[in-house]
Structure formats: structure tokens, C-alpha cells
Scaffold this active site. Structure first.
Site, PDB file in Angstrom:
ATOM      1  CE  LYS A   9      17.561  80.046  25.039  1.00 34.75           C
ATOM      2  NZ  LYS A   9      16.154  80.242  24.625  1.00 34.75           N
ATOM      3  CE1 TYR A  49      16.257  85.769  24.697  1.00 34.96           C
ATOM      4  CE2 TYR A  49      17.007  85.354  26.926  1.00 34.96           C
ATOM      5  CZ  TYR A  49      16.855  84.942  25.615  1.00 34.96           C
ATOM      6  OH  TYR A  49      17.304  83.707  25.219  1.00 34.96           O
ATOM      7  CG  PHE A  57       7.507  84.670  26.290  1.00 37.74           C
ATOM      8  CD1 PHE A  57       8.846  84.989  26.213  1.00 37.74           C
ATOM      9  CD2 PHE A  57       6.723  84.805  25.146  1.00 37.74           C
ATOM     10  CE1 PHE A  57       9.420  85.440  25.029  1.00 37.74           C
ATOM     11  CE2 PHE A  57       7.279  85.266  23.952  1.00 37.74           C
ATOM     12  CZ  PHE A  57       8.633  85.584  23.895  1.00 37.74           C
ATOM     13  NE  ARG A  85      17.053  82.042  12.852  1.00 35.76           N
ATOM     14  CZ  ARG A  85      16.643  82.347  14.086  1.00 35.76           C
ATOM     15  NH1 ARG A  85      17.511  82.615  15.030  1.00 35.76           N
ATOM     16  NH2 ARG A  85      15.357  82.353  14.383  1.00 35.76           N
ATOM     17  CB  THR A  91      11.156  79.028  18.769  1.00 35.77           C
ATOM     18  OG1 THR A  91      11.846  79.945  17.911  1.00 35.77           O
ATOM     19  CG2 THR A  91      11.154  79.565  20.187  1.00 35.77           C
ATOM     20  NE  ARG A 102      15.757  76.391  20.021  1.00 36.53           N
ATOM     21  CZ  ARG A 102      15.731  77.573  19.435  1.00 36.53           C
ATOM     22  NH1 ARG A 102      15.296  77.685  18.193  1.00 36.53           N
ATOM     23  NH2 ARG A 102      16.141  78.653  20.078  1.00 36.53           N
ATOM     24  CG  ASN A 112      14.180  77.357  23.311  1.00 42.04           C
ATOM     25  OD1 ASN A 112      14.988  77.802  24.128  1.00 42.04           O
ATOM     26  ND2 ASN A 112      13.674  78.087  22.346  1.00 42.04           N
ATOM     27  CG  HIS A 115      19.719  83.057  21.945  1.00 46.53           C
ATOM     28  ND1 HIS A 115      18.561  83.693  21.565  1.00 46.53           N
ATOM     29  CD2 HIS A 115      20.743  83.838  21.510  1.00 46.53           C
ATOM     30  CE1 HIS A 115      18.878  84.817  20.941  1.00 46.53           C
ATOM     31  NE2 HIS A 115      20.197  84.932  20.891  1.00 46.53           N
ATOM     32  CD  GLU A 126      21.747  88.086  19.981  1.00 46.39           C
ATOM     33  OE1 GLU A 126      22.213  86.979  19.629  1.00 46.39           O
ATOM     34  OE2 GLU A 126      20.512  88.337  19.947  1.00 46.39           O
TER      35      GLU A 126
HETATM   36  P1  CMP Z   1      15.173  82.494  22.188  1.00 46.04           P
HETATM   37  O1  CMP Z   1      15.505  82.108  20.780  1.00 46.04           O
HETATM   38  O2  CMP Z   1      16.301  82.608  23.139  1.00 46.04           O
HETATM   39  O3  CMP Z   1      14.345  83.866  22.178  1.00 46.04           O
HETATM   40  C1  CMP Z   1      13.374  84.197  23.136  1.00 46.04           C
HETATM   41  C2  CMP Z   1      13.114  83.076  24.107  1.00 46.04           C
HETATM   42  O4  CMP Z   1      11.912  83.202  24.845  1.00 46.04           O
HETATM   43  C3  CMP Z   1      12.954  81.766  23.360  1.00 46.04           C
HETATM   44  O5  CMP Z   1      14.172  81.375  22.793  1.00 46.04           O
HETATM   45  C4  CMP Z   1      12.369  80.894  24.458  1.00 46.04           C
HETATM   46  O6  CMP Z   1      13.364  80.409  25.359  1.00 46.04           O
HETATM   47  C5  CMP Z   1      11.499  81.880  25.239  1.00 46.04           C
HETATM   48  N1  CMP Z   1      10.051  81.726  25.011  1.00 46.04           N
HETATM   49  C6  CMP Z   1       9.165  81.384  25.949  1.00 46.04           C
HETATM   50  N2  CMP Z   1       7.932  81.350  25.456  1.00 46.04           N
HETATM   51  C7  CMP Z   1       8.010  81.698  24.167  1.00 46.04           C
HETATM   52  C8  CMP Z   1       7.047  81.856  23.114  1.00 46.04           C
HETATM   53  N3  CMP Z   1       5.751  81.656  23.305  1.00 46.04           N
HETATM   54  N4  CMP Z   1       7.518  82.236  21.904  1.00 46.04           N
HETATM   55  C9  CMP Z   1       8.845  82.465  21.694  1.00 46.04           C
HETATM   56  N5  CMP Z   1       9.785  82.328  22.654  1.00 46.04           N
HETATM   57  C10 CMP Z   1       9.383  81.939  23.875  1.00 46.04           C
END
Ligand code: CMP
Length: 138
Positions: A9, A49, A57, A85, A91, A102, A112, A115, A126
Site C-alpha cells: 500500500k 473496496y 472509513f 494472512r 489488520t 503489519r 497498514n 492487503h 481480486e
Molecule cells: P484491507 O485489508 O485492505 O481492507 C480494508 C482496509 O480499510 C484495511 O485493510 C485498512 O487499510 C482500511 N481501514 C481503515 N480503517 C479501518 C477499520 N476501522 N477497520 C478495518 N479496516 C480499516
């Protein structure tokens, strides 16, 4: 063998840590079978997304994902979705295990660093979103 989809990212490409993240990916036994650096358009990020459209968010997430280039990847190994994962960690980096991408590199729950697909079905969707079959070389 199975495949998963990965994004390195904007927070990570900006800090020049693509290589450090790829090292953790390869050390875990995942093979990078396709990889390219792209700048996501707003449309593309909103589509990708789409499942999060109603989340508070969502707008911030789209702004962030379009703020800098990203590196999109296809990763391959046995149980690739689960293996990646585990390598990514939770996350929210606060909850991520030591040694995960992470925990080592993410800045916060949004920035973070990576993905990864959450299921084999979503991995296929995807991967198809970003890659043509002839771009994937195992
Ligand atoms: P990702 O696994 O790419 O999936 C959704 C993305 O939303 C997550 O990683 C984060 O980059 C972003 N994000 C921001 N805020 C939140 C939150 N509160 N919970 C989950 N994902 C979040």
C-alpha cells in the site's frame, strides 16, 4: 498450489520498504508470480473496496489508496490465502503478532502497509481485477 492477491500500500511504497516486505513474503515460502506498480484511480479504488462502501472509513480509505503508487502482486504456495494472512498479521498493527509485516512496518489501522485476500474465491476475483492470465508466470 494456490494463489492469493496482495497490495503493497501507499504508506509502504512511499517509505521505500517494498523490498523489505517482499523479503518477509518470500521468507514465508510465498512465490511472487506477478507484480506491478500502479497508481490507483479513484474509480478503481472505489470498485475494489466496494464491499466497504457503507463503512465510516470508506472515503478516507479511497483517498489513502490513491495518494501514492501501490504494488499489486499475485503470490503462490500451498494454502496461499492462509499463509499470506499469517505473514501480514492483524489488520490493526496494535494486534499483530511479532515478525508479521503489519507489526514490523504498519503505521496504523488504515496505513497498514499490505492487503491480502480473505478467501480463495475473493483471491480469484481480486487477481482478475488487476492481472491477465499471461502476466502471471509461476
Ligand atoms: P484491507 O485489508 O485492505 O481492507 C480494508 C482496509 O480499510 C484495511 O485493510 C485498512 O487499510 C482500511 N481501514 C481503515 N480503517 C479501518 C477499520 N476501522 N477497520 C478495518 N479496516 C480499516
Amino acid at each position: 498450489m494456490s494463489k492469493t492477491f496482495s497490495i503493497i500500500k501507499p504508506d509502504a511504497t512511499k517509505r521505500n520498504i517494498t523490498g523489505s516486505i517482499n523479503k518477509l513474503i518470500e521468507d514465508a515460502g510465498l512465490r511472487i508470480v506477478a507484480q506491478k506498480r500502479i497508481k490507483m484511480s479513484k474509480d478503481l479504488a472505489e470498485n475494489f473496496y466496494g464491499v466497504h462502501k457503507e463503512k465510516p472509513f470508506f472515503n478516507d480509505l479511497v483517498d489513502y489508496m490513491t495518494s501514492e503508487p501501490v504494488v499489486v502482486q499475485v503470490l503462490e504456495c500451498e494454502n496461499a490465502v492462509q499463509v499470506y494472512r499469517k505473514v501480514m498479521g492483524a489488520t490493526d498493527p496494535k494486534n499483530a503478532d511479532k515478525g508479521t509485516i503489519r507489526k514490523e512496518y504498519a503505521l496504523n489501522i488504515q496505513e497498514n502497509s499490505v492487503h491480502g485476500s480473505d478467501s480463495e474465491d475473493n483471491a480469484k476475483i481480486e487477481i482478475d481485477f488487476f492481472f491477465k492470465d499471461n502476466e502471471i508466470v509461476g
